[in-house]
Design a protein around this motif. Structure first.
Motif, mmCIF file in Angstrom:
data_model
loop_
_atom_site.group_PDB
_atom_site.id
_atom_site.type_symbol
_atom_site.label_atom_id
_atom_site.label_comp_id
_atom_site.label_asym_id
_atom_site.label_seq_id
_atom_site.Cartn_x
_atom_site.Cartn_y
_atom_site.Cartn_z
ATOM 1 N N SER A 276 8.729 13.454 10.776
ATOM 2 C CA SER A 276 8.254 13.875 12.094
ATOM 3 C C SER A 276 6.763 13.583 12.251
ATOM 4 O O SER A 276 5.983 14.426 12.687
ATOM 5 N N CYS A 277 6.378 12.357 11.898
ATOM 6 C CA CYS A 277 4.963 12.021 11.925
ATOM 7 C C CYS A 277 4.768 10.555 12.268
ATOM 8 O O CYS A 277 5.727 9.780 12.340
ATOM 9 N N MET A 278 3.507 10.185 12.467
ATOM 10 C CA MET A 278 3.152 8.831 12.867
ATOM 11 C C MET A 278 1.705 8.565 12.468
ATOM 12 O O MET A 278 0.941 9.494 12.194
ATOM 13 N N TYR A 279 1.362 7.290 12.443
ATOM 14 C CA TYR A 279 -0.016 6.903 12.172
ATOM 15 C C TYR A 279 -0.713 6.642 13.486
ATOM 16 O O TYR A 279 -0.237 5.862 14.316
ATOM 17 N N ASP A 280 -1.842 7.302 13.712
ATOM 18 C CA ASP A 280 -2.639 7.084 14.910
ATOM 19 C C ASP A 280 -3.592 5.928 14.636
ATOM 20 O O ASP A 280 -4.544 6.045 13.861
ATOM 21 N N ALA B 162 0.849 -1.194 0.000
ATOM 22 C CA ALA B 162 0.000 0.000 0.000
ATOM 23 C C ALA B 162 0.882 1.240 0.000
ATOM 24 O O ALA B 162 0.770 2.121 0.852
ATOM 25 N N SER B 163 1.767 1.311 -0.983
ATOM 26 C CA SER B 163 2.744 2.402 -1.055
ATOM 27 C C SER B 163 3.092 2.671 -2.503
ATOM 28 O O SER B 163 2.954 1.798 -3.367
ATOM 29 N N ASP B 164 3.565 3.871 -2.761
ATOM 30 C CA ASP B 164 4.028 4.200 -4.108
ATOM 31 C C ASP B 164 5.226 3.346 -4.509
ATOM 32 O O ASP B 164 5.328 2.893 -5.653
ATOM 33 N N SER B 165 6.133 3.134 -3.571
ATOM 34 C CA SER B 165 7.357 2.396 -3.911
ATOM 35 C C SER B 165 7.046 0.982 -4.360
ATOM 36 O O SER B 165 7.704 0.450 -5.254
ATOM 37 N N ALA B 166 6.034 0.353 -3.776
ATOM 38 C CA ALA B 166 5.648 -0.995 -4.196
ATOM 39 C C ALA B 166 4.910 -0.958 -5.527
ATOM 40 O O ALA B 166 5.203 -1.750 -6.437
ATOM 41 N N PHE B 167 3.955 -0.054 -5.651
ATOM 42 C CA PHE B 167 3.139 0.010 -6.870
ATOM 43 C C PHE B 167 4.010 0.173 -8.113
ATOM 44 O O PHE B 167 3.837 -0.537 -9.114
ATOM 45 N N TYR B 168 4.956 1.088 -8.053
ATOM 46 C CA TYR B 168 5.780 1.356 -9.228
ATOM 47 C C TYR B 168 6.805 0.263 -9.495
ATOM 48 O O TYR B 168 7.411 0.222 -10.574
ATOM 49 N N ASN B 169 7.002 -0.626 -8.542
ATOM 50 C CA ASN B 169 8.036 -1.649 -8.703
ATOM 51 C C ASN B 169 7.505 -3.031 -9.066
ATOM 52 O O ASN B 169 8.299 -3.945 -9.293
ATOM 53 N N ILE C 236 -5.033 0.732 -2.644
ATOM 54 C CA ILE C 236 -5.242 -0.203 -1.544
ATOM 55 C C ILE C 236 -5.731 0.576 -0.325
ATOM 56 O O ILE C 236 -5.171 1.599 0.034
ATOM 57 N N LYS C 237 -6.773 0.069 0.315
ATOM 58 C CA LYS C 237 -7.241 0.633 1.590
ATOM 59 C C LYS C 237 -7.131 -0.477 2.626
ATOM 60 O O LYS C 237 -8.054 -1.255 2.851
ATOM 61 N N TYR D 281 12.448 15.744 -3.656
ATOM 62 C CA TYR D 281 11.684 14.496 -3.600
ATOM 63 C C TYR D 281 10.194 14.729 -3.738
ATOM 64 O O TYR D 281 9.655 15.723 -3.250
ATOM 65 N N LYS D 282 9.541 13.769 -4.401
ATOM 66 C CA LYS D 282 8.097 13.798 -4.503
ATOM 67 C C LYS D 282 7.478 13.379 -3.170
ATOM 68 O O LYS D 282 8.019 12.521 -2.481
ATOM 69 N N PRO D 283 6.336 13.944 -2.815
ATOM 70 C CA PRO D 283 5.567 13.360 -1.707
ATOM 71 C C PRO D 283 5.209 11.921 -2.055
ATOM 72 O O PRO D 283 5.095 11.562 -3.233
ATOM 73 N N GLN D 284 5.034 11.079 -1.034
ATOM 74 C CA GLN D 284 4.820 9.662 -1.317
ATOM 75 C C GLN D 284 3.800 9.045 -0.383
ATOM 76 O O GLN D 284 3.643 9.456 0.763
ATOM 77 N N LEU D 285 3.118 8.030 -0.911
ATOM 78 C CA LEU D 285 2.248 7.185 -0.112
ATOM 79 C C LEU D 285 3.105 6.118 0.544
ATOM 80 O O LEU D 285 3.823 5.381 -0.141
ATOM 81 N N LEU D 286 3.061 6.051 1.872
ATOM 82 C CA LEU D 286 3.863 5.093 2.625
ATOM 83 C C LEU D 286 2.966 4.013 3.223
ATOM 84 O O LEU D 286 1.980 4.315 3.897
ATOM 85 N N GLY D 287 3.342 2.761 2.987
ATOM 86 C CA GLY D 287 2.482 1.642 3.329
ATOM 87 C C GLY D 287 2.194 1.488 4.801
ATOM 88 O O GLY D 287 1.064 1.191 5.197
ATOM 89 N N ARG D 288 3.193 1.669 5.652
ATOM 90 C CA ARG D 288 2.977 1.432 7.077
ATOM 91 C C ARG D 288 2.445 2.665 7.802
ATOM 92 O O ARG D 288 2.091 2.587 8.970
ATOM 93 N N LEU D 289 2.407 3.797 7.119
ATOM 94 C CA LEU D 289 1.732 4.976 7.676
ATOM 95 C C LEU D 289 0.322 5.115 7.114
ATOM 96 O O LEU D 289 -0.440 5.986 7.538
ATOM 97 N N LEU D 290 0.021 4.253 6.124
ATOM 98 C CA LEU D 290 -1.314 4.212 5.518
ATOM 99 C C LEU D 290 -1.754 5.583 5.034
ATOM 100 O O LEU D 290 -2.949 5.905 5.020
ATOM 101 N N SER D 291 -0.785 6.399 4.638
ATOM 102 C CA SER D 291 -1.091 7.797 4.323
ATOM 103 C C SER D 291 -0.106 8.334 3.294
ATOM 104 O O SER D 291 0.983 7.789 3.088
ATOM 105 N N PHE D 292 -0.546 9.444 2.691
ATOM 106 C CA PHE D 292 0.286 10.199 1.768
ATOM 107 C C PHE D 292 1.089 11.215 2.579
ATOM 108 O O PHE D 292 0.504 12.042 3.289
ATOM 109 N N VAL D 293 2.411 11.144 2.513
ATOM 110 C CA VAL D 293 3.266 12.007 3.331
ATOM 111 C C VAL D 293 3.835 13.121 2.455
ATOM 112 O O VAL D 293 4.647 12.876 1.560
ATOM 113 N N ASP D 294 3.384 14.320 2.731
ATOM 114 C CA ASP D 294 3.869 15.525 2.065
ATOM 115 C C ASP D 294 4.373 16.454 3.165
ATOM 116 O O ASP D 294 3.588 16.992 3.950
#
Length: 683
Positions: A507-511, A118-125, A182-183, A652-665
């Motif tokens: 400097s962020c986290m998934y709640d 559930a991340s950009d890095s996986a999708f593009y690879n 992916i959700k 760097y482009k903002p990215q969707l990160l799988g373990r944060l389940l969010s788009f990080v900008d």
């Protein structure tokens, strides 16, 4: 011209190393003649070698292909470092850690995902995973950096890799991606669902038979670089079996599911003779009690037992992770296993860039028995964007590992796919992640093979790689080291175990409870604990002791903040000095950009940490000076965050990160950083 004199068979790994030697010396315009003698010596430890120089010739003795390959690769680097043979020394090298691996969450297909899909890095690879050229470059680089284990991690790999004889209709043809996002959740559920199935597109036409031949070729290529391939699963997932006619479900009490896993593992071993082992995880989408381990023993374990009973000459390793697993239950269920049975431990949780001596393993070492050998999972979920480089940190970290009871380690991320890099706006060639991060990868690989490599070796590597003077290389070594100390210093005083709980580049986290991405504000810094086992006061503990007039015996968070500030200041000043003499070396300029960005991030964290102390002291003691100091530090933090986020946006482009389940900008947090100051204005 190199004349090869040998009493051994020149196998593919040795031939490749010899070709690299010739090519690298030619590239560096080091053309001179010498004799290279290769001599077998069965008394030399596996993977090791001896090197002697005499009258302009070089003798390498080893007992196996890996020893000769590594000896020749080392010779090439040493000649380049020394600009010839004259200053080379005799060597005797034995591997410090026997098995040195990379952890690779592999996005095989939208229908058979890994945990980080559930991340950009996986999708593009996904498509790259079925490109043989990707793997030849990846495996060559691994061998060059002395890695000899590639562990491929997947939630449900079997439909993409094997035609299970009893369940043939489960096998998947073609390689597909989904145009629907992916959700998922943190348990790996809903990584593939009906919505995604409706929007599948085929990115590569391949029958399952062609897929099998592809992976046989990858494993053979790995074998020819002295690399062993392992497959790891999380359990229990059966992605890729949707709409199957057999009754397979994601239920460990379903006898069909149990039988399907058993036969898939057996047939996987039969299909891939070069597969070196399987690793399993208990508890993921299971009962999370002793029944989980029994299920693994009755499926994976029984399949391996039965296959080895049928093929007693098969060399194989079975690795059981301790994640969500009781050690005593593992010992009971896997007693008298017929092949190497080993235990895997998550050594630094998700953050290897923290303490050089993490304490998490201590309790397990007290109960370990049966001479179980260990694998350490070394998780890097700290650096997805910025280049890290500090050999001194890596050397001490490796020295503190319990090497005498280890088989090996594998290093990698869970929230990011180490495939090709699609984040960098400056380099649109999409290099391999391990190529972009070459210095980090090389540091850990070379030192885990030869722990006594001196710092000067890496200075020489920087000089050679970037084609800069030794003086510039020494400056770069120190500058890069300073930037690379920032995140480890911070993580020790600001600790969260898991990747979703803390992402230091952002400097962020998934709640988990609120299902959203959270910026780490000043209150989070005040309340955050320190890393277990570290001799550091947390912010709240330190301030409470001060308020109560008690002695503070551990390192204060203010001292840590000063350390972070100094690392950041030295990094930024080093970049300014180095940039003055560089005009046309893009990779070096990109590296300096990364170091500068980390410097701004370090200044931000240093000020934020001090602000947390001052605001906490104000809340305890109600002294106005502390509030004003907190406000001043938060303003300074905001100033540096804005520099950091702007610098990051340019790179760097903002990215969707799988373990944060969010788009990080990062720039989304600019306003929050400014509003954070209000905590000190209105405490």
């Amino acid at each position: 011209m190199i004349k090869i004199i040998s009493n051994i068979t020149i196998t593919e790994p040795i031939r490749w190393a010899l070709d690299r030697l010739q090519a690298e010396l030619k590239e560096k315009e080091l053309s001179f003649e010498f004799d290279l003698k290769l001599m077998n010596d069965d008394g030399i430890e596996a993977q090791g070698y001896e090197r002697k120089l005499h009258n302009g010739s070089v003798l390498i003795k080893a007992g196996d292909d890996a020893g000769f390959m590594y000896g020749i690769l080392d010779l090439s680097r040493d000649i380049i470092h020394k600009k010839g043979l004259i200053n080379l020394q005799d060597l005797k090298v034995t591997p410090y850690i026997k098995m040195r691996g990379i952890k690779f969450n592999i996005p095989l297909d939208a229908r058979t995902p890994s945990y980080s899909d559930a991340s950009d890095s996986a999708f593009y690879n996904i498509e790259n995973m079925w490109d043989f050229g990707f793997w030849t470059e990846f495996l060559d680089r691994m061998a060059m950096d002395r890695y000899n284990v590639l562990s491929l991690w997947s939630l449900s790999p079997f439909p993409s890799l094997v035609r299970t004889k009893k369940y043939p209709k489960v096998a998947l043809d073609d390689v597909k991606v989904s145009l629907r996002p992916i959700k998922t959740d943190l348990a790996g559920l809903r990584m593939y669902d009906d919505d995604m199935e409706e929007s599948l597109v085929t990115v590569k036409k391949m029958s399952i038979e062609e897929k099998i031949e592809f992976w046989k070729s990858v494993m053979e290529y790995a074998h020819n670089r002295c690399i062993k391939i392992f497959l790891f699963t999380w359990n229990l997932f059966v992605y890729g079996t949707e709409n199957n006619p057999y009754g397979i479900t994601c239920d460990m009490d379903n006898p069909v599911t149990k039988d399907y896993i058993y036969h898939s593992v057996y047939d996987l071993m039969d299909t891939y003779p070069l597969l070196s082992g399987i690793g399993v995880t208990a508890g993921e989408n299971m009962k999370r009690d002793e029944r989980d381990i029994k299920f693994l023993a009755d499926t994976y374990g029984k399949a391996v037992r039965d296959y080895i009973a049928d093929h007693p000459d098969r060399e194989f390793r079975f690795i059981h992770r301790l994640h969500y697993a009781g050690y005593e239950h593992i010992v009971t269920e896997f007693n008298d296993f017929p092949c190497n049975f080993e235990i895997s431990f998550k050594y630094s949780q998700a953050h290897m860039y923290s303490s050089i001596r993490p304490a998490f393993i201590d309790d397990f070492l007290k109960i370990r028995r049966n001479n179980h050998k260990l694998w350490l999972t070394v998780r890097n979920d700290d650096f997805y964007m910025y280049r890290w480089g500090n050999p001194e940190f890596a050397r001490e970290y490796l020295k503190n590992m319990p090497v005498d009871i280890m088989t090996g380690f594998y290093m990698g991320a869970d929230g990011f796919t180490w495939g090709r890099d699609y984040l960098d706006l400056r380099d649109t060639s999409n290099p391999l992640f391990i190529a972009k991060m070459w210095y980090m990868i090389r540091i850990w690989g070379l030192l885990s093979y030869s722990i006594d490599l001196a710092d000067g070796y890496f200075t020489d590597e920087l000089s050679s790689h970037f084609n800069i003077s030794n003086i510039e290389a020494k400056e770069l070594y120190g500058t890069w080291k300073e930037a690379s100390e920032i995140v480890p210093e911070l993580n020790r005083v600001h600790w969260h175990d898991f990747d979703f709980q803390w992402y230091p580049e952002g400097s962020c986290m998934y709640d988990f409870e609120k299902d959203k991405l959270i910026f780490a504000d000043i209150n989070e810094f005040i309340n955050c604990p320190v890393m277990p086992g570290e001799n550091i006061h947390s912010v709240n503990e330190y301030c409470r002791l001060i308020a109560e007039g008690k002695t503070t015996e551990k390192i204060s968070p203010l001292s840590v903040a000063d350390n972070i500030y100094n690392h950041a200041e030295n990094a930024i000043n080093g970049v300014l000095k180095l940039r003055a003499g560089i005009t046309d070396n893009n990779e070096l300029l990109y590296t300096l950009d990364d170091i500068e960005a980390l410097g701004y991030l370090g200044h931000y964290y240093a000020a934020k940490l001090k602000a947390a102390v001052y605001l906490c002291l104000y809340r305890y003691k109600n002294i106005e000076k502390y509030r004003l100091d907190a406000k001043n530090m938060l303003e300074r933090a905001a100033e540096n965050w804005l520099k950091y986020s702007a610098k990051s946006k340019s790179m760097y482009k903002p990215q969707l990160l799988g373990r944060l389940l969010s788009f990080v900008d990062l720039q989304r947090f600019d306003k929050l950083v400014l509003l954070d100051i209000l905590h000190a204005e209105n405490p």
